[in-house]
Structure formats: C-alpha cells, structure tokens
Write a protein that holds these residues in place. Structure first.
Motif, short mmCIF file in Angstrom:
data_model
loop_
_atom_site.label_atom_id
_atom_site.label_comp_id
_atom_site.label_asym_id
_atom_site.label_seq_id
_atom_site.Cartn_x
_atom_site.Cartn_y
_atom_site.Cartn_z
N ASN A 167 3.22 -19.14 3.38
CA ASN A 167 2.71 -19.68 4.64
C ASN A 167 1.84 -20.91 4.40
N LYS B 298 3.73 -24.18 3.77
CA LYS B 298 4.36 -24.86 4.89
C LYS B 298 3.51 -26.01 5.41
N ASP B 299 2.21 -25.93 5.22
CA ASP B 299 1.32 -26.99 5.69
C ASP B 299 0.05 -26.98 4.86
N THR B 300 0.06 -27.69 3.74
CA THR B 300 -1.09 -27.69 2.83
C THR B 300 -2.25 -28.52 3.36
N THR B 301 -2.04 -29.25 4.47
CA THR B 301 -3.15 -30.02 5.05
C THR B 301 -4.10 -29.12 5.83
N GLN B 302 -3.63 -27.93 6.19
CA GLN B 302 -4.45 -26.98 6.93
C GLN B 302 -4.44 -25.64 6.18
N ARG C 240 -4.97 -22.44 5.84
CA ARG C 240 -5.38 -21.26 6.61
C ARG C 240 -4.82 -20.00 5.95
#
Length: 418
Positions: A119, A122-126, A128
């Motif tokens: 998870n 999928k988006d390492t800029t956020q 979470r």
C-alpha cells in the motif's frame, strides 16, 4: 521437580477447525491441499497450499477487534478458545498471576507487513500506515493478545526458532511449570503465511513443491518422488498444567509431558545435517530428560517435510537412536496431510501424538508409494493407512531453518501417579 500434564487441546488446521475434526481427517488420511484462495497465484510457480478452510473470525471477534489482529493471532486465539473450553476451567479458582501464555510463530504477521508495504509503494509521497500495523505484525502479539483476552498475568512471550518454534514453546512452558514458576500455561504455535511474499520466497529457495496438477499428492514425505514441502497454516494450543493443580480441580488429563530436548545442527541456514546430528541430540536430550530408554517410545511424529535432504537425515537419526527397537516403533509424517505449518507444526503434531495415546491409533504418512532407496526399509513409516496400536509414549520432532532442533515426549499418565 513438579510434574506436568496436558488438560486442554485446541486446533485450527487445514484438516479442520477443531481437534476432533482435525484428528478424524488425519486418521482417514485426508489431504488439506488445494488451490490457493488467499491471493491470485496464477503467476506463481506454486499455486496450491494447505489453507485453513471456513474460518470465520466473527465467531471469535467483533469486526473492529478482527481488524486489529493479523490472521496468525486470530488463529491462535481461536485455538485457545477451544483449548480453554476443553479444560473446563473454573476461573474463580484460578490464580491468573500463575497462568501464562507461550505462543510460537516462525514468521509472525507477514501478511500484514506485505499489505502495508504494498500500500505504501502505491504512493510514497504520502507515507500512510495503519495505526495497528506494528501491533498486528510483531511475533509476540499472539501471546500478548491471548494474555489480554483472558487476563493471564503470568509468564507471557513468543518463541521464534523457525519450524522448531512451537516445540520450543511447549518445552519452555514445561520447564516453567516444573520449576514452580506457573501452575498453568497455554503453549503452542500459530502461523498464517499463505501470502505472496512467503510463497514467492520459498519458491526462490526451491523449497516448495510445484506439483500444481495434483496438490493432494504433492506432500509425500519419504517417497522417492517427493519434490519439496507444501505450505500450511493454522494453530495448535495445549494447556499445560501442574499435576497436583490439575488433580485438585478434578481436571480431565490427556497425558503427561515428560521430556524436552533442544539442540542445533550448527551446520547450515536451511539444510539439516546430512547425518542428523542435531536431530539425534534433541531426541536423546528428550529421552534423558524423561528418564526413558529409546525402546520405551511407541510412536514418533516425524518432522519430515517432504524435502529431498531433510527426510533422509531425520530417518538416519531415528535409525541411529532407535536401532534396537525399530521393529516395535511406528513413525509417521502427518505433514503429508496438513502441509508444513512452520512455527505451528510442532503444536498440531503434538496434538496428534497426544491423541495417538488416548485413541490407540497412529495417523498415516499418505502419498508414500515408493520408498526412497536412501531410507531404511526397517523403519515402519505407517504408509497411507492409519494403524491401531497401544501407544504409551509418543515423541514429536521439529527442526527449523538456522539448525534449530527440538523434541518433546508425551506419556500415558500412570494410575499410581495420583
């Protein structure tokens, strides 16, 4: 030292989600192997496993509770519920400060770790992460959650010695009770690693069978055509209790735990010693601890995972130690039916050892059609069909990556012990 008996059993396995279902399927020689359903295994080399079937967490937890626990912890609690019910405890008479939980796992919450990292990717800029990520994943959490659920304030920790872990947990609980540090301990193991990273990882090691066209025949310990182990999952929990404590409360006693041995091959991270040196050491320690000679053992539930090297080395070890007793000794490899539950293997196989004592039956080694010529024909490996036998003493072997070896011995409780 104090004596230790078994007064409760609980199991979640690929053959059934309680002890009776598990035992009956094992005696019938049923395989728990089938196509993987936990994830899409289309592109994996191995597409099958021995999964737990029909497990409903809502029988044990609310939805919010279940979301806070990895499956390995859920399995352990479910098995503990059966074990405690089986033991018929009167909680008002139990000192919870002297009641503990020692629960093993080989890997812990790998599925949670995998899910959270995928998870995140999928988006390492956020970045979470689930707030329960760490407490779901860590290996001690089965023991911790069991202690919290039942208010057990005694000894509580995890054992992580790979596939030897749950025998080490049982042995550690045995030592704690006989040294007077506890009256009762829930001990055993749990594993839930039928997930992408585990299957791919074991495939990369060339450890898993890839016999996708016939899953139920893929786990074939001792057979000349074996090609690797089959992954399994589940949990086994035993209630260990000090003998006098059990007698005072009028407990049903399955048998006595009399011996524990733990050693190391000190040879290789993944392969057993070719002559079974660590296996010999663990079994001999357990016999010495129990004050028994080799000829006293009626049944050995072998570690035998269906790997080319491991099965041979264990057979050599058994033949070496029991050489004057082979004609009276039964051996079987029940991983032929359950697959390999890794850190939970010793616990569910110890349950089969205990049932062999109470029921007078030896579960079979299924899929044993052509004995590997490197394995002695003098060994009675209980091929394909369960056999009736009076069992007074049963031994369970477990060996793990890193060279860990462990053996435990169960014995029919003598009438004059009361």
């Amino acid at each position: 030292m104090k004596r230790v008996v078994i007064t409760g059993l609980g199991a979640i396995t690929p053959l059934g989600n309680n002890v009776d279902a598990f035992w009956n399927k094992a005696i019938q020689g049923k395989s728990g192997a089938a196509s993987i359903t936990h994830f899409d295994a289309t592109h994996f080399k191995t597409k099958f496993a021995c999964e737990v079937k029909g497990f409903d967490p809502l029988l044990y937890f609310t939805k919010p509770e279940s979301r806070k626990m990895d499956l390995f912890t859920q399995y352990a609690i479910a098995a503990s519920e059966e074990c405690i019910s089986d033991a018929q405890l009167n909680w008002e008479q139990i000192n919870r400060h002297r009641f503990g939980a020692i629960i093993a796992t080989g890997i812990g919450g790998l599925e949670t770790l995998e899910e959270e990292i995928l998870n995140f990717g999928k988006d390492t800029t956020q970045p979470r992460f689930n707030p329960f990520f760490i407490t779901k994943m860590i290996s001690n959490m089965a023991a911790g959650q069991i202690s919290i659920r039942y208010g057990l304030k005694g000894i509580s920790y995890a054992v992580a010695s790979a596939c030897a872990a749950s025998n080490n947990a049982i042995g550690s609980a045995f030592d704690a009770i006989r040294l007077g540090r506890a009256d009762l301990i829930l001990a055993g193991g749990t594993e839930a690693t039928i997930c992408q990273s585990a299957i791919a990882g074991f495939n990369a090691m060339k450890a898993l069978s890839t016999a996708n066209e016939y899953p139920s025949q893929a786990s074939r310990p001792f057979d000349a055509h074996r090609t690797g182990f089959v992954a399994g999952e589940g949990a086994g929990i035993l209630l260990l209790e000090e003998l006098e404590h059990a007698q005072k409360r009028g407990a049903k006693i399955y048998c006595e735990l009399v011996g524990y041995g733990s050693a190391s091959d000190a040879y290789h991270v993944a392969a057993t010693h070719p002559e079974g040196e660590g296996a010999i050491a663990a079994m001999q320690q357990a016999l010495t601890d129990a004050g028994l000679q080799a000829q006293a053992v009626d049944y050995i539930n072998a570690h035998a995972t269906s790997t080319p090297v491991g099965d041979i080395s264990e057979c050599k070890a058994i033949e070496h130690l029991f050489k004057d007793h082979l004609s009276q000794l039964h051996v079987s490899a029940t991983k032929s039916m359950t697959g390999h539950l890794l850190g939970a293997a010793g616990a569910i196989e110890s349950i089969l050892c205990i049932k062999s004592i109470t029921e007078g039956m030896i579960p079979p080694t299924i899929n044993l059609d052509t004995l590997d010529p490197a394995i002695s024909e003098a060994l009675n490996l209980t091929p394909n069909v369960a056999q009736h036998k009076v069992v007074k003493v049963a031994m369970n072997n477990t060996f793990g990556f890193g060279g860990h070896t462990s053996s435990v011995i169960f014995k029919k409780l003598e009438v004059d012990a009361r």
